[in-house]
Design a protein around this motif. Structure first.
Motif, mmCIF file in Angstrom:
data_model
loop_
_atom_site.group_PDB
_atom_site.id
_atom_site.type_symbol
_atom_site.label_atom_id
_atom_site.label_comp_id
_atom_site.label_asym_id
_atom_site.label_seq_id
_atom_site.Cartn_x
_atom_site.Cartn_y
_atom_site.Cartn_z
ATOM 1 N N CYS A 104 1.053 -0.461 10.298
ATOM 2 C CA CYS A 104 2.481 -0.432 9.979
ATOM 3 C C CYS A 104 3.030 -1.845 9.824
ATOM 4 O O CYS A 104 3.788 -2.124 8.893
ATOM 5 C CB CYS A 104 3.255 0.311 11.061
ATOM 6 S SG CYS A 104 3.091 2.094 10.984
ATOM 7 N N THR A 107 1.625 -3.401 6.493
ATOM 8 C CA THR A 107 2.125 -2.794 5.256
ATOM 9 C C THR A 107 3.648 -2.684 5.218
ATOM 10 O O THR A 107 4.208 -2.210 4.236
ATOM 11 C CB THR A 107 1.529 -1.385 5.058
ATOM 12 O OG1 THR A 107 1.898 -0.565 6.173
ATOM 13 C CG2 THR A 107 0.020 -1.446 4.915
ATOM 14 N N VAL A 109 5.555 -0.621 6.783
ATOM 15 C CA VAL A 109 6.026 0.766 6.876
ATOM 16 C C VAL A 109 6.638 0.932 8.265
ATOM 17 O O VAL A 109 5.965 0.697 9.264
ATOM 18 C CB VAL A 109 4.865 1.775 6.670
ATOM 19 C CG1 VAL A 109 5.302 3.179 7.063
ATOM 20 C CG2 VAL A 109 4.395 1.752 5.225
ATOM 21 N N ASP A 113 9.451 6.010 11.052
ATOM 22 C CA ASP A 113 9.757 6.874 9.906
ATOM 23 C C ASP A 113 8.838 8.084 9.768
ATOM 24 O O ASP A 113 8.941 8.814 8.809
ATOM 25 C CB ASP A 113 9.703 6.064 8.599
ATOM 26 C CG ASP A 113 10.956 5.226 8.399
ATOM 27 O OD1 ASP A 113 11.844 5.283 9.270
ATOM 28 O OD2 ASP A 113 11.031 4.533 7.382
ATOM 29 N N GLY A 120 2.353 8.786 8.260
ATOM 30 C CA GLY A 120 2.506 7.335 8.146
ATOM 31 C C GLY A 120 1.491 6.740 7.183
ATOM 32 O O GLY A 120 1.816 5.870 6.371
ATOM 33 N N MET A 123 2.549 7.271 3.667
ATOM 34 C CA MET A 123 3.602 6.342 3.266
ATOM 35 C C MET A 123 3.000 4.979 2.911
ATOM 36 O O MET A 123 3.477 4.303 2.009
ATOM 37 C CB MET A 123 4.632 6.208 4.394
ATOM 38 C CG MET A 123 5.435 7.477 4.604
ATOM 39 S SD MET A 123 6.514 7.415 6.035
ATOM 40 C CE MET A 123 7.735 6.249 5.482
ATOM 41 N N MET A 124 1.930 4.601 3.596
ATOM 42 C CA MET A 124 1.264 3.338 3.290
ATOM 43 C C MET A 124 0.565 3.397 1.925
ATOM 44 O O MET A 124 0.554 2.413 1.188
ATOM 45 C CB MET A 124 0.245 2.997 4.373
ATOM 46 C CG MET A 124 0.880 2.616 5.671
ATOM 47 S SD MET A 124 -0.365 2.398 6.949
ATOM 48 C CE MET A 124 0.646 2.615 8.409
ATOM 49 N N LYS A 127 2.832 2.512 -0.850
ATOM 50 C CA LYS A 127 3.216 1.094 -0.969
ATOM 51 C C LYS A 127 2.288 0.460 -1.943
ATOM 52 O O LYS A 127 2.290 -0.388 -2.611
ATOM 53 C CB LYS A 127 3.151 0.392 0.358
ATOM 54 C CG LYS A 127 4.344 0.767 1.209
ATOM 55 C CD LYS A 127 4.527 -0.284 2.266
ATOM 56 C CE LYS A 127 5.924 -0.506 2.586
ATOM 57 N NZ LYS A 127 6.736 -1.470 2.118
#
Length: 127
Positions: A104, A107, A109, A113, A120, A123-124, A127
């Motif tokens: 996190c 990256t 993130v 969240d 998670g 979400m990475m 990116k």
């Protein structure tokens, strides 16, 4: 699809989900007893009129490790892309990611969240 999901459910009894025809369907029942393998059968029965129209199919059954046993933590996840707003990411993952905090930070993130490490990680990927 039904056979594959039922075969996999023996090790993932806490929640289940599937992507069919571009739509995510999820199954969770907090009243199921440990060892009850009817969750995916219930999801299939609830959507029994669903007919595959082509395209990808994703099926996931979850045995909770990191993150709560909850409907919010059912896979696959629909992640809103921050780069291409009209293209969402559908993501699922098996296993535990032990270095999530470091990932996190690297990256950028936000750790708060998401509720389960797989979300998670998705979400990475965006990116």
């Amino acid at each position: 699809m039904k056979t594959l999901g039922l075969y996999n459910e023996s090790r993932g009894q806490h929640s289940c989900g599937m992507l069919v025809n571009g739509v995510v369907y999820k199954g969770f029942d907090g009243t199921k007893e440990e060892g009850d393998t009817s969750l995916f059968k219930d999801l299939i029965a609830k959507n029994r009129k669903l007919k595959w129209e082509g395209g990808p199919i994703m099926i996931h059954t979850r045995q909770a490790t990191i993150g709560a046993k909850s409907a919010a933590n059912c896979h696959p996840f629909e992640i809103k892309s921050v780069h291409e707003p009209k293209k969402d990411l559908i993501f699922m993952h098996n296993g535990s990611i032990t270095n999530m905090w470091a990932l996190c930070q690297k990256t950028e993130v936000p750790f708060a969240d998401w509720t389960v490490d797989s979300h998670g990680l998705g979400m990475m990927v965006d990116k």
